[in-house]
Design a protein around this motif. Structure first.
Motif, PDB file in Angstrom:
ATOM      1  N   GLN A 153       9.229   4.501   3.757  1.00 27.67           N
ATOM      2  CA  GLN A 153       8.317   5.647   3.870  1.00 27.67           C
ATOM      3  C   GLN A 153       7.479   5.789   2.609  1.00 27.67           C
ATOM      4  O   GLN A 153       6.277   6.064   2.674  1.00 27.67           O
ATOM      5  CB  GLN A 153       9.117   6.927   4.139  1.00 27.67           C
ATOM      6  CG  GLN A 153       9.585   7.011   5.589  1.00 27.67           C
ATOM      7  CD  GLN A 153      10.492   8.196   5.848  1.00 27.67           C
ATOM      8  OE1 GLN A 153      11.133   8.714   4.936  1.00 27.67           O
ATOM      9  NE2 GLN A 153      10.565   8.612   7.112  1.00 27.67           N
ATOM     10  N   MET A 165       6.648   3.366   0.669  1.00 28.15           N
ATOM     11  CA  MET A 165       5.646   2.298   0.701  1.00 28.15           C
ATOM     12  C   MET A 165       4.489   2.675   1.609  1.00 28.15           C
ATOM     13  O   MET A 165       3.328   2.454   1.277  1.00 28.15           O
ATOM     14  CB  MET A 165       6.282   1.002   1.215  1.00 28.15           C
ATOM     15  CG  MET A 165       6.976   0.212   0.144  1.00 28.15           C
ATOM     16  SD  MET A 165       7.217  -1.495   0.676  1.00 28.15           S
ATOM     17  CE  MET A 165       5.550  -2.130   0.618  1.00 28.15           C
ATOM     18  N   ARG A 166       4.808   3.245   2.753  1.00 27.89           N
ATOM     19  CA  ARG A 166       3.754   3.625   3.686  1.00 27.89           C
ATOM     20  C   ARG A 166       2.807   4.655   3.062  1.00 27.89           C
ATOM     21  O   ARG A 166       1.594   4.551   3.174  1.00 27.89           O
ATOM     22  CB  ARG A 166       4.378   4.191   4.964  1.00 27.89           C
ATOM     23  CG  ARG A 166       3.364   4.561   6.015  1.00 27.89           C
ATOM     24  CD  ARG A 166       4.031   4.991   7.289  1.00 27.89           C
ATOM     25  NE  ARG A 166       4.883   6.160   7.073  1.00 27.89           N
ATOM     26  CZ  ARG A 166       5.654   6.703   8.019  1.00 27.89           C
ATOM     27  NH1 ARG A 166       5.694   6.165   9.214  1.00 27.89           N
ATOM     28  NH2 ARG A 166       6.383   7.749   7.748  1.00 27.89           N
ATOM     29  N   LEU A 175       0.738   3.086   0.443  1.00 30.49           N
ATOM     30  CA  LEU A 175      -0.259   2.225   1.065  1.00 30.49           C
ATOM     31  C   LEU A 175      -1.512   3.028   1.393  1.00 30.49           C
ATOM     32  O   LEU A 175      -2.636   2.609   1.115  1.00 30.49           O
ATOM     33  CB  LEU A 175       0.321   1.612   2.338  1.00 30.49           C
ATOM     34  CG  LEU A 175      -0.504   0.510   3.004  1.00 30.49           C
ATOM     35  CD1 LEU A 175      -0.711  -0.641   2.041  1.00 30.49           C
ATOM     36  CD2 LEU A 175       0.176   0.023   4.264  1.00 30.49           C
ATOM     37  N   ILE A 181      -4.778   1.722  -0.674  1.00 30.02           N
ATOM     38  CA  ILE A 181      -5.684   0.789  -0.001  1.00 30.02           C
ATOM     39  C   ILE A 181      -7.112   0.942  -0.514  1.00 30.02           C
ATOM     40  O   ILE A 181      -7.677   2.020  -0.525  1.00 30.02           O
ATOM     41  CB  ILE A 181      -5.645   1.001   1.523  1.00 30.02           C
ATOM     42  CG1 ILE A 181      -4.545   0.148   2.131  1.00 30.02           C
ATOM     43  CG2 ILE A 181      -6.971   0.679   2.156  1.00 30.02           C
ATOM     44  CD1 ILE A 181      -4.503   0.220   3.637  1.00 30.02           C
ATOM     45  N   GLY A 182      -7.635  -0.145  -0.948  1.00 23.13           N
ATOM     46  CA  GLY A 182      -9.043  -0.143  -1.329  1.00 23.13           C
ATOM     47  C   GLY A 182      -9.345   0.521  -2.655  1.00 23.13           C
ATOM     48  O   GLY A 182     -10.502   0.580  -3.051  1.00 23.13           O
ATOM     49  N   CYS A 183      -8.313   1.006  -3.342  1.00 24.95           N
ATOM     50  CA  CYS A 183      -8.591   1.721  -4.580  1.00 24.95           C
ATOM     51  C   CYS A 183      -8.746   0.766  -5.739  1.00 24.95           C
ATOM     52  O   CYS A 183      -9.115   1.146  -6.821  1.00 24.95           O
ATOM     53  CB  CYS A 183      -7.513   2.758  -4.876  1.00 24.95           C
ATOM     54  SG  CYS A 183      -6.022   2.056  -5.596  1.00 24.95           S
ATOM     55  N   GLY A 184      -8.421  -0.496  -5.535  1.00 19.46           N
ATOM     56  CA  GLY A 184      -8.603  -1.465  -6.598  1.00 19.46           C
ATOM     57  C   GLY A 184      -7.346  -1.735  -7.401  1.00 19.46           C
ATOM     58  O   GLY A 184      -7.277  -2.684  -8.149  1.00 19.46           O
ATOM     59  N   CYS A 185      -6.342  -0.902  -7.202  1.00 16.26           N
ATOM     60  CA  CYS A 185      -5.149  -1.031  -8.036  1.00 16.26           C
ATOM     61  C   CYS A 185      -4.247  -2.162  -7.563  1.00 16.26           C
ATOM     62  O   CYS A 185      -3.252  -2.472  -8.203  1.00 16.26           O
ATOM     63  CB  CYS A 185      -4.362   0.274  -8.074  1.00 16.26           C
ATOM     64  SG  CYS A 185      -3.517   0.647  -6.538  1.00 16.26           S
ATOM     65  N   LEU A 186      -4.621  -2.750  -6.438  1.00 11.94           N
ATOM     66  CA  LEU A 186      -3.759  -3.791  -5.877  1.00 11.94           C
ATOM     67  C   LEU A 186      -3.524  -4.922  -6.860  1.00 11.94           C
ATOM     68  O   LEU A 186      -2.537  -5.624  -6.806  1.00 11.94           O
ATOM     69  CB  LEU A 186      -4.406  -4.335  -4.604  1.00 11.94           C
ATOM     70  CG  LEU A 186      -3.465  -5.000  -3.597  1.00 11.94           C
ATOM     71  CD1 LEU A 186      -2.328  -4.085  -3.241  1.00 11.94           C
ATOM     72  CD2 LEU A 186      -4.231  -5.391  -2.356  1.00 11.94           C
ATOM     73  N   SER A 187      -4.465  -5.077  -7.777  1.00 17.77           N
ATOM     74  CA  SER A 187      -4.321  -6.182  -8.707  1.00 17.77           C
ATOM     75  C   SER A 187      -3.646  -5.767 -10.016  1.00 17.77           C
ATOM     76  O   SER A 187      -3.451  -6.588 -10.890  1.00 17.77           O
ATOM     77  CB  SER A 187      -5.699  -6.774  -9.017  1.00 17.77           C
ATOM     78  OG  SER A 187      -6.525  -5.788  -9.584  1.00 17.77           O
ATOM     79  N   ARG A 229      -0.609  -4.302 -12.420  1.00 18.05           N
ATOM     80  CA  ARG A 229       0.850  -4.238 -12.455  1.00 18.05           C
ATOM     81  C   ARG A 229       1.325  -2.798 -12.507  1.00 18.05           C
ATOM     82  O   ARG A 229       2.498  -2.508 -12.304  1.00 18.05           O
ATOM     83  CB  ARG A 229       1.387  -5.018 -13.649  1.00 18.05           C
ATOM     84  CG  ARG A 229       0.927  -6.465 -13.619  1.00 18.05           C
ATOM     85  CD  ARG A 229       1.639  -7.281 -14.641  1.00 18.05           C
ATOM     86  NE  ARG A 229       3.021  -7.512 -14.244  1.00 18.05           N
ATOM     87  CZ  ARG A 229       3.893  -8.173 -14.971  1.00 18.05           C
ATOM     88  NH1 ARG A 229       3.550  -8.626 -16.140  1.00 18.05           N
ATOM     89  NH2 ARG A 229       5.120  -8.363 -14.557  1.00 18.05           N
ATOM     90  N   LEU A 276       2.686   0.298  -5.517  1.00 17.96           N
ATOM     91  CA  LEU A 276       2.884  -0.610  -4.390  1.00 17.96           C
ATOM     92  C   LEU A 276       3.293  -1.991  -4.878  1.00 17.96           C
ATOM     93  O   LEU A 276       4.143  -2.649  -4.298  1.00 17.96           O
ATOM     94  CB  LEU A 276       1.571  -0.772  -3.622  1.00 17.96           C
ATOM     95  CG  LEU A 276       1.418  -0.152  -2.254  1.00 17.96           C
ATOM     96  CD1 LEU A 276       0.170  -0.678  -1.604  1.00 17.96           C
ATOM     97  CD2 LEU A 276       2.625  -0.410  -1.381  1.00 17.96           C
ATOM     98  N   TYR A 277       2.621  -2.391  -5.961  1.00 18.76           N
ATOM     99  CA  TYR A 277       2.843  -3.742  -6.445  1.00 18.76           C
ATOM    100  C   TYR A 277       4.153  -3.858  -7.199  1.00 18.76           C
ATOM    101  O   TYR A 277       4.804  -4.888  -7.177  1.00 18.76           O
ATOM    102  CB  TYR A 277       1.678  -4.160  -7.345  1.00 18.76           C
ATOM    103  CG  TYR A 277       1.765  -5.587  -7.793  1.00 18.76           C
ATOM    104  CD1 TYR A 277       1.688  -6.616  -6.877  1.00 18.76           C
ATOM    105  CD2 TYR A 277       1.951  -5.904  -9.129  1.00 18.76           C
ATOM    106  CE1 TYR A 277       1.785  -7.919  -7.273  1.00 18.76           C
ATOM    107  CE2 TYR A 277       2.046  -7.217  -9.534  1.00 18.76           C
ATOM    108  CZ  TYR A 277       1.958  -8.222  -8.604  1.00 18.76           C
ATOM    109  OH  TYR A 277       2.066  -9.530  -9.000  1.00 18.76           O
ATOM    110  N   PRO A 285       7.704  -2.991  -7.378  1.00 18.58           N
ATOM    111  CA  PRO A 285       8.789  -2.479  -6.555  1.00 18.58           C
ATOM    112  C   PRO A 285      10.042  -2.198  -7.381  1.00 18.58           C
ATOM    113  O   PRO A 285      10.944  -3.004  -7.406  1.00 18.58           O
ATOM    114  CB  PRO A 285       9.040  -3.616  -5.579  1.00 18.58           C
ATOM    115  CG  PRO A 285       8.604  -4.850  -6.315  1.00 18.58           C
ATOM    116  CD  PRO A 285       7.687  -4.433  -7.427  1.00 18.58           C
TER     117      PRO A 285
END
Lengths: 155, 155
Positions: A108, A110-111, A114, A118-124, A126, A130-131, A133
DNA sequence: CCTTGACTTAAAGCGAACTTCAAGTTGTAC
DNA sequence: GTACAACTTGAAGTTCGCTTTAAGTCAAGG
């Protein structure tokens, strides 16, 4: 003349049919100390009826995310000498509840992350929740900790 | 004289440092077609900056429960020729939502059934909802379907 | 120029949970 | 009593996602 015995002890094939677990898996479980079997005069395995419940317990425990090692430890805590009672099984199964709760909570989280990530740029980054864990290894649990790349060195 | 190149292309070690993913894993990802790299004159890998985001995507997708094969398929659907935009990544990540929802639902169902099943005796029956995971393979998902004993033959 | 750390490869290894194989033995139904 | 399914064993194979190893080559600071 010994037909009463055949009612108490069952062959590996019958255990397989009744539990839906392959004979190869049952032999593997015996090697690993998860189930026990006596032998016929000819050397074939003969299982007690409560093996059916043990096998059922193993499969449900696996679905909860326990490893066979953990399951063996749990099964080892059953009373020796007597057939486990309903209360015995209940005690073991009750330990799953917090584990399930935690698994659900992680997913939950994670959801939710997410949605906000999403799309905020933080996916890359550390720093992204989300990245990174923190608790994924403990809670996604069980099976494939190594599949998630969590080696002892990571922790 | 070619220092501007070193700003655009980064070594495997730098990708490892920035993503927290081991160099051995990055080489493995390249072999498996998940990331791409050009080579220096001496034959060493040089990654484009957007590889950082690809790697981040891979790790988050793994946490959601995708296999590397599924992740590769997803990455293959990114536009070729241009650097993926925020919208591209968003489209891919959005597909995770239902998956997470389903995983959560399955675990909740298990938790509920656990309450009603514990001690009821049905643990040994193939009719038991806990024991018979109709959708376990699809939803516990991802990683270790085979760990749960679900081979193609089972389905 | 030289050292040293970062990099290269192919191949083998790991861990979990089994499955498959080969070559034979047992058990049972007719 | 015989055919045939079910059983036996140990060893090797499978899958996934890597890591480790060996035996080097490359790149950059001093």
């Amino acid at each position: 003349m010994i037909s009463y015995v055949s009612e108490v002890l069952i062959s590996i094939g019958e255990v397989a049919d009744r539990t839906g677990v392959a004979t190869s898996a049952l032999r593997f479980y015996e090697r690993e100390g998860l189930v026990r079997a006596v032998r016929s005069e000819g050397g074939q395995r003969r299982f007690h009826r409560d093996s059916l419940r043990r096998v059922a317990f193993i499969r449900v425990a696996q679905r909860v995310g326990l490893t066979l090692e953990e399951i063996r430890d749990a099964l080892d805590s059953l009373p020796q000498g007597r057939t486990p009672t309903k209360a015995d099984w209940e005690r073991l199964s009750r330990a799953w509840r917090p584990r399930l709760d935690e698994q659900i909570a992680v997913l939950q989280r994670m959801r939710d992350e997410l949605s906000s990530c999403i799309g905020c740029g933080c996916l890359s980054l550390r720093a992204c929740a989300l990245y990174n864990p923190e608790d994924a290894a403990a809670s996604l649990g069980s099976g494939p900790r190594y599949l998630l790349g969590n080696t002892p060195a990571d922790l």
